[in-house]
Structures are given as structure tokens and as C-alpha cells.
Design a protein around this motif. Structure first.
Motif, PDB file in Angstrom:
ATOM      1  N   LEU A 136       0.878  -1.167   0.069  1.00  0.00           N
ATOM      2  CA  LEU A 136       0.009  -0.025   0.065  1.00  0.00           C
ATOM      3  C   LEU A 136       0.558   1.259  -0.211  1.00  0.00           C
ATOM      4  O   LEU A 136       1.983   1.329   0.858  1.00  0.00           O
ATOM      5  N   SER A 137       0.685   2.019  -0.814  1.00  0.00           N
ATOM      6  CA  SER A 137       1.391   3.126  -1.076  1.00  0.00           C
ATOM      7  C   SER A 137       0.707   4.647  -1.547  1.00  0.00           C
ATOM      8  O   SER A 137      -0.398   4.323  -1.972  1.00  0.00           O
ATOM      9  N   TYR A 138       1.267   5.665  -1.631  1.00  0.00           N
ATOM     10  CA  TYR A 138       0.470   7.010  -2.233  1.00  0.00           C
ATOM     11  C   TYR A 138       0.779   6.966  -3.715  1.00  0.00           C
ATOM     12  O   TYR A 138       2.047   6.986  -4.242  1.00  0.00           O
ATOM     13  N   GLU A 180      -4.180   9.221  -4.012  1.00  0.00           N
ATOM     14  CA  GLU A 180      -5.153   8.661  -3.063  1.00  0.00           C
ATOM     15  C   GLU A 180      -3.870   7.491  -2.603  1.00  0.00           C
ATOM     16  O   GLU A 180      -2.885   7.031  -3.277  1.00  0.00           O
ATOM     17  N   TRP A 181      -4.373   6.731  -1.465  1.00  0.00           N
ATOM     18  CA  TRP A 181      -3.489   5.666  -0.852  1.00  0.00           C
ATOM     19  C   TRP A 181      -4.236   4.462  -1.882  1.00  0.00           C
ATOM     20  O   TRP A 181      -5.657   4.262  -1.617  1.00  0.00           O
ATOM     21  N   LEU A 211      -4.769   6.096   8.276  1.00  0.00           N
ATOM     22  CA  LEU A 211      -3.880   6.959   7.382  1.00  0.00           C
ATOM     23  C   LEU A 211      -4.387   8.432   7.281  1.00  0.00           C
ATOM     24  O   LEU A 211      -5.583   8.535   7.496  1.00  0.00           O
ATOM     25  N   PRO A 222      -4.853  11.985   2.046  1.00  0.00           N
ATOM     26  CA  PRO A 222      -3.997  11.980   0.727  1.00  0.00           C
ATOM     27  C   PRO A 222      -3.664  13.473   0.471  1.00  0.00           C
ATOM     28  O   PRO A 222      -4.539  14.489   0.352  1.00  0.00           O
ATOM     29  N   CYS A 232       5.342   5.040   1.552  1.00  0.00           N
ATOM     30  CA  CYS A 232       4.606   3.869   1.508  1.00  0.00           C
ATOM     31  C   CYS A 232       3.948   3.566   3.128  1.00  0.00           C
ATOM     32  O   CYS A 232       4.433   4.107   4.131  1.00  0.00           O
ATOM     33  N   VAL A 233       3.323   2.484   3.110  1.00  0.00           N
ATOM     34  CA  VAL A 233       2.669   2.116   4.330  1.00  0.00           C
ATOM     35  C   VAL A 233       3.302   0.839   4.958  1.00  0.00           C
ATOM     36  O   VAL A 233       3.634  -0.261   4.312  1.00  0.00           O
ATOM     37  N   ILE A 293       3.152   5.455   8.060  1.00  0.00           N
ATOM     38  CA  ILE A 293       3.825   5.850   6.829  1.00  0.00           C
ATOM     39  C   ILE A 293       5.434   5.950   7.067  1.00  0.00           C
ATOM     40  O   ILE A 293       5.966   6.836   7.952  1.00  0.00           O
TER      41      ILE A 293
END
Length: 275
Positions: free
Chosen positions: A213-215, A221-222, A237, A240, A248-249, A258
Motif C-alpha cells: 500500500l502506497s501513495y 490516493e492511498w 492513514l 492524501p 509507503c505504508v 507511513i
């Protein structure tokens, strides 16, 4: 006639005789009266000589006595002065010792505070380790109940949850390298969210591991790697924004955070249960 005259008695003495007491007959012991003043003679010269000698000797003794008393007084002053000086030195020495003791006590107090802080930090770490140990114990018990044969031997560090197996890599890499690392284990980088994600994290007792999971700058958006939006993690989170480029998560046992995608961390891989 002569006979008659001879026979005549002498006439009686009619005069009364005075009787003198015996005491009055004793000689008087009274001193003779002093001579009149006009008969006084000059004082002999040897009397004046003796008086002058006496006065001279008296005047010579007085300074000697005063000198002796002065010497005694000086000795007493010296003795008490020496005692006072000794007491002052002892007081200074005691004060110096007290200051040194006070400084050492303050240093020990600072060290004690530092040790107390370290103990508090260690206590927090110990509590975390205890929680992780508890989670691992629960996971092992669950694995024992379900067998875990579908993911291989429990010693391979894979854990099974329902129809999938999960593994936290021992090797730490950047977020972009996780996909290749999971392929090495015949698995895929965890790239989708399911309601069981938090259960998986508890089973693994992870410390910090990358999720897929990342931006996404393009969509602001995530997003997961499969393109889906986070649902259960949405509230964990931040909102955004362009400030999260290159972020990144990662996930822990109880937290989601993050970090820069270039940071090294373990990766969370998944694969289906072996048929």
C-alpha cells in the motif's frame, strides 16, 4: 613612888588606826606617763633608712609582678588563639567535605534519575515484548489446532489463516524490492486488504513490515498494488495530499504508519494454502 609610877599603865591610844587592804599594798603596774611634747627628741636616722629601703623594694617588686601577669595573659591569648585557629581549620575542612559529599550526592541523584528513565524505557520495551510473546503463543496455539500443514512446517515461519499463508521476511529491503523478494518465496507481496488483515498481523507478531500500500501521486490516493482503495485502514492513514509523495505504508502489531519508501524493512508476503 617610883614603884607607883612604874605600875602606872600607859595611856590608851584613842586614835583610830586606818586599815589598808592587802590589795592596795601591792605595787602599781601602770606605765609612767609620756614625757611632754617639748621634751620629745629627734627620730633616729637609722629609722628613716629602713623605711626608704622598704619603699624601694616595694616599687621594684610591683613591675615584676605586673610583668609576670602580662606574660601569663599573653600566653593565655596565644593558647586561645591557637585553639580558635584550629577550630576554624577544622570547620573549613568539614565544610569542604560536606560540599564534596553534597556534589557526589547530586551526581548520584542525576545518575539515579537517568537509571530510572532507562528502567521506564526498558519496562515499556518489556511490555511490548510480553505482548508479542502473548500473540506468538496464541498464534502457535492456533497453528497447532489447525495443523498448519498447508503452509509447510511451522519452523518455516509461515502462518496459516483460513485459505492463505503469510510470511514476514527476515531480510529487510526497500518497499519497491518487496515484490521480487516475495517472488523468491513463491509468494506475492500483500497487495490487497481483507477484513482479516489485523488478525494476520497478530499471528505474525510483526514489528514493522511493508504492506503493498502506497501513495499514488497520479490519483492523489492511498492504493493497494491491485488498484483497490483501503477500507479498514482508511481511518489509520492521513488524508492524501501531495506532501506524501514517495511514502509507503508499513504495519506493526497494533499500528499502521507511513515512511519513506526507500527505507529498509521486512516485507509481508502471502500465498494460497497448498492443495
Amino acid at each position: 613612888m617610883s614603884d607607883a609610877s612604874d605600875c602606872e599603865q600607859p595611856p590608851e591610844n584613842t586614835e583610830q588606826t586606818e586599815t589598808i587592804p592587802i590589795v592596795d599594798l601591792e605595787p602599781s603596774l601602770a606605765l609612767p606617763p609620756p614625757p611632754p611634747e617639748d621634751e620629745w627628741g629627734p627620730i633616729p636616722e637609722h629609722t628613716n633608712v629602713n623605711a626608704s629601703r622598704f619603699s624601694f623594694s616595694l616599687y621594684g617588686i610591683i613591675p615584676v609582678i605586673l610583668g609576670i601577669f602580662s606574660l601569663l595573659l599573653l600566653m593565655l591569648c596565644g593558647f586561645f588563639g591557637y585553639q580558635y585557629f584550629q577550630s576554624v581549620q577544622e570547620s573549613e575542612s568539614k565544610m569542604k567535605s560536606f560540599n564534596q559529599w553534597n556534589e557526589s550526592f547530586q551526581n548520584k541523584e542525576k545518575k539515579f534519575i537517568q537509571v530510572q528513565k532507562l528502567l521506564d524505557q526498558n519496562k515499556e520495551i518489556l511490555e511490548k515484548l510480553q505482548n508479542q510473546n502473548k500473540n506468538m503463543t496464541e498464534a502457535l496455539q492456533e497453528l497447532k489446532a489447525k495443523g498448519g500443514d498447508g503452509c509447510g512446517s511451522p519452523l518455516s515461519h509461515w502462518v496459516q489463516h483460513r485459505d492463505h499463508c503469510y510470511y514476514q521476511t527476515m531480510k529487510t529491503v526497500s518497499w519497491s524490492e518487496c515484490s521480487d523478494l516475495c517472488v523468491f518465496w513463491n509468494a506475492t507481496f500483500l497487495n490487497t486488504e481483507r477484513s482479516r488483515l489485523m488478525c494476520i498481523l497478530k499471528l505474525l507478531a510483526v514489528n514493522q513490515t511493508w504492506l503493498g500500500l502506497s501513495y499514488k501521486e497520479k490519483d492523489n490516493e492511498w492504493k493497494w498494488e491491485d488498484g483497490s482503495l483501503p477500507s479498514g485502514l482508511k481511518w489509520s492513514l492521513p488524508k492524501p495530499s501531495m506532501d506524501f509523495q514517495g511514502k509507503c505504508v508499513y504495519a506493526g502489531v497494533h499500528t499502521v504508519g507511513i515512511d519513506n519508501c526507500t527505507m529498509s524493512s521486512s516485507c509481508l508476503c502471502e500465498k494460497p494454502v497448498c492443495a
